[in-house]
Design a protein around this motif. Sequence first.
Motif, PDB file in Angstrom:
ATOM      1  N   UNK A  37      86.313  27.228  26.722  1.00 36.94           N
ATOM      2  CA  UNK A  37      85.483  27.147  27.788  1.00 36.94           C
ATOM      3  C   UNK A  37      86.282  26.883  28.992  1.00 36.94           C
ATOM      4  N   UNK A  38      86.018  27.446  30.124  1.00 35.60           N
ATOM      5  CA  UNK A  38      86.259  27.450  31.483  1.00 35.60           C
ATOM      6  C   UNK A  38      85.721  26.245  32.158  1.00 35.60           C
ATOM      7  N   UNK A  39      86.005  24.984  32.371  1.00 33.89           N
ATOM      8  CA  UNK A  39      85.340  24.108  32.996  1.00 33.89           C
ATOM      9  C   UNK A  39      85.614  23.656  34.592  1.00 33.89           C
ATOM     10  N   UNK A  40      84.655  23.078  35.166  1.00 34.13           N
ATOM     11  CA  UNK A  40      84.942  22.546  36.647  1.00 34.13           C
ATOM     12  C   UNK A  40      85.487  21.178  36.681  1.00 34.13           C
ATOM     13  N   UNK A  41      85.111  20.391  35.816  1.00 36.35           N
ATOM     14  CA  UNK A  41      85.444  18.893  35.658  1.00 36.35           C
ATOM     15  C   UNK A  41      85.954  18.650  34.294  1.00 36.35           C
ATOM     16  N   UNK A  42      86.870  18.670  33.961  1.00 39.10           N
ATOM     17  CA  UNK A  42      87.453  18.610  32.557  1.00 39.10           C
ATOM     18  C   UNK A  42      87.370  16.969  32.037  1.00 39.10           C
ATOM     19  N   UNK A  43      87.478  16.039  32.777  1.00 35.93           N
ATOM     20  CA  UNK A  43      87.051  14.726  32.438  1.00 35.93           C
ATOM     21  C   UNK A  43      85.611  14.477  32.283  1.00 35.93           C
ATOM     22  N   UNK A  44      84.882  14.907  33.038  1.00 35.82           N
ATOM     23  CA  UNK A  44      83.393  14.608  32.765  1.00 35.82           C
ATOM     24  C   UNK A  44      83.010  15.459  31.446  1.00 35.82           C
ATOM     25  N   UNK A  45      83.412  16.726  31.412  1.00 35.66           N
ATOM     26  CA  UNK A  45      83.177  17.256  30.092  1.00 35.66           C
ATOM     27  C   UNK A  45      83.635  16.628  28.717  1.00 35.66           C
ATOM     28  N   UNK A  46      84.864  16.456  28.709  1.00 38.02           N
ATOM     29  CA  UNK A  46      85.446  15.763  27.693  1.00 38.02           C
ATOM     30  C   UNK A  46      84.772  14.293  27.383  1.00 38.02           C
ATOM     31  N   UNK A  47      84.356  13.470  28.245  1.00 41.47           N
ATOM     32  CA  UNK A  47      83.781  12.375  28.147  1.00 41.47           C
ATOM     33  C   UNK A  47      82.344  12.617  27.523  1.00 41.47           C
ATOM     34  N   UNK A  48      81.494  13.950  28.066  1.00 41.99           N
ATOM     35  CA  UNK A  48      80.279  14.009  27.659  1.00 41.99           C
ATOM     36  C   UNK A  48      80.201  14.522  26.096  1.00 41.99           C
ATOM     37  N   UNK A  49      81.210  15.209  25.787  1.00 37.24           N
ATOM     38  CA  UNK A  49      81.041  15.699  24.675  1.00 37.24           C
ATOM     39  C   UNK A  49      81.437  14.711  23.468  1.00 37.24           C
ATOM     40  N   UNK A  53      78.452  13.932  21.534  1.00 38.32           N
ATOM     41  CA  UNK A  53      78.259  14.993  20.483  1.00 38.32           C
ATOM     42  C   UNK A  53      79.123  14.366  19.526  1.00 38.32           C
ATOM     43  N   UNK A  54      79.836  13.410  19.766  1.00 36.97           N
ATOM     44  CA  UNK A  54      80.853  12.420  18.749  1.00 36.97           C
ATOM     45  C   UNK A  54      81.904  13.442  18.696  1.00 36.97           C
ATOM     46  N   UNK A  55      82.322  14.202  19.365  1.00 39.80           N
ATOM     47  CA  UNK A  55      83.547  14.829  19.424  1.00 39.80           C
ATOM     48  C   UNK A  55      84.821  14.193  19.420  1.00 39.80           C
ATOM     49  N   UNK A  56      85.730  14.280  18.860  1.00 45.04           N
ATOM     50  CA  UNK A  56      87.223  13.800  18.921  1.00 45.04           C
ATOM     51  C   UNK A  56      88.024  14.470  19.792  1.00 45.04           C
ATOM     52  N   UNK A  57      88.731  14.013  20.408  1.00 43.89           N
ATOM     53  CA  UNK A  57      90.012  14.722  21.310  1.00 43.89           C
ATOM     54  C   UNK A  57      91.036  14.779  20.538  1.00 43.89           C
ATOM     55  N   UNK A  58      91.633  16.195  20.260  1.00 46.52           N
ATOM     56  CA  UNK A  58      92.733  16.582  19.347  1.00 46.52           C
ATOM     57  C   UNK A  58      93.946  16.531  20.272  1.00 46.52           C
ATOM     58  N   UNK A  80      88.757  23.370  26.112  1.00 44.25           N
ATOM     59  CA  UNK A  80      88.348  23.214  27.366  1.00 44.25           C
ATOM     60  C   UNK A  80      89.488  23.503  28.639  1.00 44.25           C
ATOM     61  N   UNK A  81      89.531  24.516  29.657  1.00 40.31           N
ATOM     62  CA  UNK A  81      90.400  24.671  30.399  1.00 40.31           C
ATOM     63  C   UNK A  81      89.994  24.311  31.701  1.00 40.31           C
ATOM     64  N   UNK A  82      90.551  23.686  32.788  1.00 39.67           N
ATOM     65  CA  UNK A  82      90.206  23.471  34.125  1.00 39.67           C
ATOM     66  C   UNK A  82      91.271  24.214  34.656  1.00 39.67           C
ATOM     67  N   UNK A  83      91.002  25.493  35.413  1.00 39.18           N
ATOM     68  CA  UNK A  83      91.838  26.077  35.862  1.00 39.18           C
ATOM     69  C   UNK A  83      91.829  26.107  37.735  1.00 39.18           C
ATOM     70  N   UNK A  84      92.598  25.993  38.403  1.00 41.96           N
ATOM     71  CA  UNK A  84      92.662  25.895  39.714  1.00 41.96           C
ATOM     72  C   UNK A  84      92.061  27.444  40.187  1.00 41.96           C
ATOM     73  N   UNK A  85      91.124  27.363  40.902  1.00 44.01           N
ATOM     74  CA  UNK A  85      90.625  28.398  41.410  1.00 44.01           C
ATOM     75  C   UNK A  85      89.593  29.238  40.677  1.00 44.01           C
ATOM     76  N   UNK A  86      89.345  28.702  39.582  1.00 43.07           N
ATOM     77  CA  UNK A  86      88.180  29.327  38.746  1.00 43.07           C
ATOM     78  C   UNK A  86      86.932  29.105  39.404  1.00 43.07           C
ATOM     79  N   UNK A  87      85.858  29.867  38.835  1.00 43.46           N
ATOM     80  CA  UNK A  87      84.397  29.713  39.794  1.00 43.46           C
ATOM     81  C   UNK A  87      83.505  30.102  38.407  1.00 43.46           C
TER      82      UNK A  87
END
Length: 162
Positions: A37-49, A53-58, A80-87
């Motif tokens: 998944x390409x994301x806008x804010x990696x930190x907030x998405x990681x924290x939410x999952x 959803x009790x995900x674990x960071x690998x 999850x990827x946060x890529x500069x310039x993605x929309x």
Amino acid sequence: MKKYCLVFSFVSLLYAFGAFAQLKSGEPFLKVTHITISVNNLDSMKQWYVSMLSARVIRERHSDTLQYVRIGIGDFFIDMLQITGSQREPYQDLPVLQHMKIQGFRHLVFEPENFEKVYSDLKAKRIAFYNDQDVSDKTITHSVFFKDPEGNVLELHKDPAQ
């Protein structure tokens, strides 16, 4: 960059469809392992999952133009990827129950061992379900939809045979 994100998504989908096709044809099975998944804010998405959803960071990787995290939910991974310039595409902001009218990959489905417990846990965490229903009726398939912080549609599914 947009093309880069689409390539990752396309490769993930090809992998999933290839596994399904081989399973039906009797050839060796390819295990579906992850989606990207390409994301806008990696930190907030990681924290939410992790928190919802009790995900674990690998693993995580960071560079000037790409931030990456792999999370695990059971035996399945979400990259999850946060890529500069993605929309974000405008169709991604459609209401949950209208998103199926757009062709292509639509949502990620989770089928927990104990649907009622996971459903009530998510409700207690104030997850907004878009088609909330009585999940105690075991005669039909139950699917409830919700979104992550960036609007990606997720489904909690219960097979009536459970």
